[in-house]
Design an enzyme around this catalytic site. Structure first.
Site, PDB file in Angstrom:
ATOM      1  N   GLU A  49      87.929  71.978  60.914  1.00 26.77           N
ATOM      2  CA  GLU A  49      86.674  71.247  61.057  1.00 26.77           C
ATOM      3  C   GLU A  49      86.094  71.634  62.412  1.00 26.77           C
ATOM      4  O   GLU A  49      86.838  71.767  63.404  1.00 26.77           O
ATOM      5  CB  GLU A  49      86.889  69.740  60.984  1.00 26.77           C
ATOM      6  CG  GLU A  49      87.506  69.261  59.680  1.00 26.77           C
ATOM      7  CD  GLU A  49      86.704  69.648  58.456  1.00 26.77           C
ATOM      8  OE1 GLU A  49      85.457  69.733  58.573  1.00 26.77           O
ATOM      9  OE2 GLU A  49      87.301  69.867  57.392  1.00 26.77           O
ATOM     10  N   HIS A 188      86.383  67.049  53.636  1.00 25.65           N
ATOM     11  CA  HIS A 188      85.953  67.544  54.945  1.00 25.65           C
ATOM     12  C   HIS A 188      86.856  67.041  56.074  1.00 25.65           C
ATOM     13  O   HIS A 188      86.388  66.845  57.195  1.00 25.65           O
ATOM     14  CB  HIS A 188      84.496  67.185  55.220  1.00 25.65           C
ATOM     15  CG  HIS A 188      83.531  67.923  54.353  1.00 25.65           C
ATOM     16  ND1 HIS A 188      83.320  69.281  54.448  1.00 25.65           N
ATOM     17  CD2 HIS A 188      82.735  67.492  53.342  1.00 25.65           C
ATOM     18  CE1 HIS A 188      82.423  69.653  53.548  1.00 25.65           C
ATOM     19  NE2 HIS A 188      82.049  68.591  52.860  1.00 25.65           N
TER      20      HIS A 188
END
Length: 624
Positions: A49, A188
């Site tokens: 990320e 995510h």
């Protein structure tokens, strides 16, 4: 027969002698023994990320990795990373990672050694690997850590090779996860996405068995495999010459399928028959192509212009850009006692003021809306006469129109308002833009940031349109100019341009007379029509000439008429446009033009003749 027996006896005697001498015994390995079996390979599936989409201006905020071998999970690695900057709100909403969460996390320089130790000796796997591995390599380079020479597998590429559009519409992780029924839903977050990618990897491996792919080398070759049908068409590039020019792929009915340009025609056309070409529509185009025509050109400008004209003329189905120049949109200020704005597709000199062109209707409507924000131009569509009076509309009551339809505004008073737009398009947009920029500042001071951003983006559309219009006008009104650029070998590349249209191109080799070459070019140059109701060149062609003219090293040899930019123009608003672009990148940091869709016509991969029909295996296909 006797000689064969003697050879066998000699081989046996040689083996016995080598064994007696203690020398090693060499044997020919079988095909199955070549390569590294997939079941014996350790894979480290990694996901990151980040604060944005590029390692140049973004940083890692989380690393998640899962180590697997033979279908079993050997270990997991997860840590938050302090990026050294604030995490944009858009990223926090997307990932759930906030600046507070990473405030006490280690920096990437302290995390990398642990991760590299975790991944030592393993094959790295990632979904859209260039993104994740690109960030890791950039972080290693920034911290002076050597990046290990590890093999890698991209599950997105592998999925595009093994799945069809009938099975999944695209190869994004969020699409593949439900298709393969992963135990973890991608959300995510790095470790969750890595776990989902592990299940996707195993699901794709099930597709490899029926294809006879059992080793890492075969798996790596699969993603670089050239379709046999494409390989058989490599002969189409044999007659293509080197040098700059335009190439046309033609189909079964001799129709143009695709038009392209290159500074080295032969090399470019050959690249379409290699594994480096991965675009789905081009794969389909090459499968249909029957011939390649090449048009050599004097230099890159002539090649680009010819490509543009051929695309506009033939509209090849596999070209995406510049196919329909006639669909360009313009904002027109009409010629009448009380002019108004309208969106049109054709520019007719003398029919009013034209602003543009705009790429789509949305941009044109944004420009119209922001002009109406600044100027109280009428927005009704009928023609008005000073002698025929009517009733005022709601806009007049809101102060956004002077109500010329009721006689409250004379022709001269209305003309002063329209003159602001005429002046803005012709030379100076300050009077038009100043009240708009002041309103943006006022909205921001009132903390109405969304309204301020919408107005700011509309102003940027307007400024770009005015700038483009002024640039085009500066060249389109010049009767003729001659441009020259050095060719890098002591000669000159020459171009003759009339009213923004390239009418002749050539080269003056080293040692030849440039003046004589120019005289020959002018004698054979294209003659433009004298019609005043049509442009001499398309907008895209004029912009190609402008960009070529503005390259370093270009010389203006001769010019007839006046070549000048309006003063002050839009130069003072360059900083404003840069800020708008920076803001747009901040709102969509993961913007990526690369497609993750499956191939419209996948490159065929054929299973082994007697391979097992494993679960989830695709139907067998026959060669076309």
């Amino acid at each position: 027969m006797a000689s064969s027996s003697a050879r066998l006896a000699g081989i046996a005697a040689g083996r016995a002698a080598r064994a007696a001498a203690g020398l090693p015994r060499y044997e020919q390995a079988t095909i199955d023994e070549l390569g590294t079996p997939l079941a014996e390979i350790t894979f480290v599936v990694v996901d990151l990320e980040t604060t944005g989409g590029s390692p140049k201006d973004s940083a890692i905020t989380e690393i998640g990795a899962v180590k697997v071998r033979g279908g079993a999970v050997l270990g997991e690695f997860q840590t938050l990373v302090d990026p050294g900057c604030e995490i944009p709100p858009y990223i926090s909403v997307l990932t759930g990672i906030t600046s507070t969460m990473v405030a006490t996390a280690p920096r990437i320089g302290a995390v990398l050694p642990s991760f590299l130790e975790f991944a030592r000796g393993a094959v790295l796997v990632a979904h859209n690997a260039p993104f994740d591995l690109g960030f890791l390599k950039a972080a290693c380079a920034e911290n002076g850590i050597a990046w290990p020479a590890a093999a890698s597998v991209d599950t997105a590429v592998l999925a595009r090779r093994l799945l069809t559009r009938d099975e999944v519409p695209n190869c994004k992780l969020a699409t593949l996860a439900p298709y393969f029924r992963t135990s973890t839903e991608p959300c995510h977050r790095a470790l969750a996405d890595a776990r989902a990618t592990v299940d996707v990897l195993h699901g794709l491996f099930e597709r490899l068995g029926p294809l006879g792919i059992t080793s890492l080398e075969e798996l790596t070759g699969l993603t670089r495999q050239v379709d046999p049908e494409r390989r058989r068409k490599r002969h189409l590039a044999d007659t293509v010459p080197p040098g700059p020019g335009v190439y046309l792929f033609r189909g079964p009915r001799d129709e143009p399928l695709y038009v392209g340009t290159s500074n080295d025609l032969r090399t470019r056309v050959r690249s379409y028959f290699t594994a480096g070409e991965q675009r789905s529509r081009i794969t389909e185009m090459v499968a249909l192509a029957q011939r390649v025509d090449a048009i050599p050109c004097a230099h890159d400008l002539e090649a680009a212009v010819r490509e543009l004209r051929l695309i506009a003329e033939h509209k090849p189905r596999y070209n995406r850009r510049s196919r329909f120049p006639e669909r360009a949109l313009w904002v027109r200020l009409t010629e009448e006692p009380f002019p108004r704005l309208s969106v049109v597709r054709r520019v007719r000199p003398g029919a009013g003021v034209f602003l543009g062109p705009f790429p789509d209707r949305r941009a044109a409507d944004a420009a119209v809306a922001v002009i109406h924000e600044s100027l109280p131009l009428r927005q009704c569509t009928g023609r008005l006469s000073p002698r025929v009076l009517g009733t005022a509309c709601a806009l007049a009551g809101m102060g956004r129109c002077g109500a010329p339809c009721t006689g409250a505004q004379s022709v001269d008073e209305y003309a002063e308002i329209a003159a602001v737009l005429r002046t803005a398009v012709a030379a100076d947009p300050q009077a038009l833009l100043t009240p708009l920029l002041a309103r943006v500042d006022r909205l921001a001071a009132e903390e109405r940031y969304e309204d301020a951003a919408v107005l700011r983006d509309r102003i940027a559309v307007l400024v770009r349109a005015v700038r483009r219009r002024q640039r085009l006008e500066s060249l389109a009104t010049v009767p003729e100019l001659v441009l020259a650029r050095p060719d890098g070998d002591g000669g000159w590349q020459l171009s003759v341009v009339r009213r923004g249209r390239l009418v002749a191109a050539g080269c003056a080799a080293r040692g030849t007379s440039v003046r004589q070459t120019l005289a020959d070019l002018r004698a054979t140059a294209e003659t433009l029509p004298d019609a005043e109701d049509a442009l001499a060149a398309s907008v895209d062609e004029t912009e190609l000439v402008l960009r070529w003219m503005e390259k370093p090293g270009t010389r203006l040899v001769e010019v007839s008429g006046t070549l000048a930019c309006p003063v002050p123009g839009t130069g003072g608003y360059s900083g404003f446009l840069d800020r708008v672009e920076a803001g747009r990148a901040g709102r969509d940091p993961f913007a990526d033009s690369r497609s993750l869709g499956t191939r419209a016509r996948p490159e065929r991969v054929f299973p082994a003749p007697h391979g097992p029909a494993g679960r989830g295996a695709p139907p067998l296909a026959s060669p076309a």
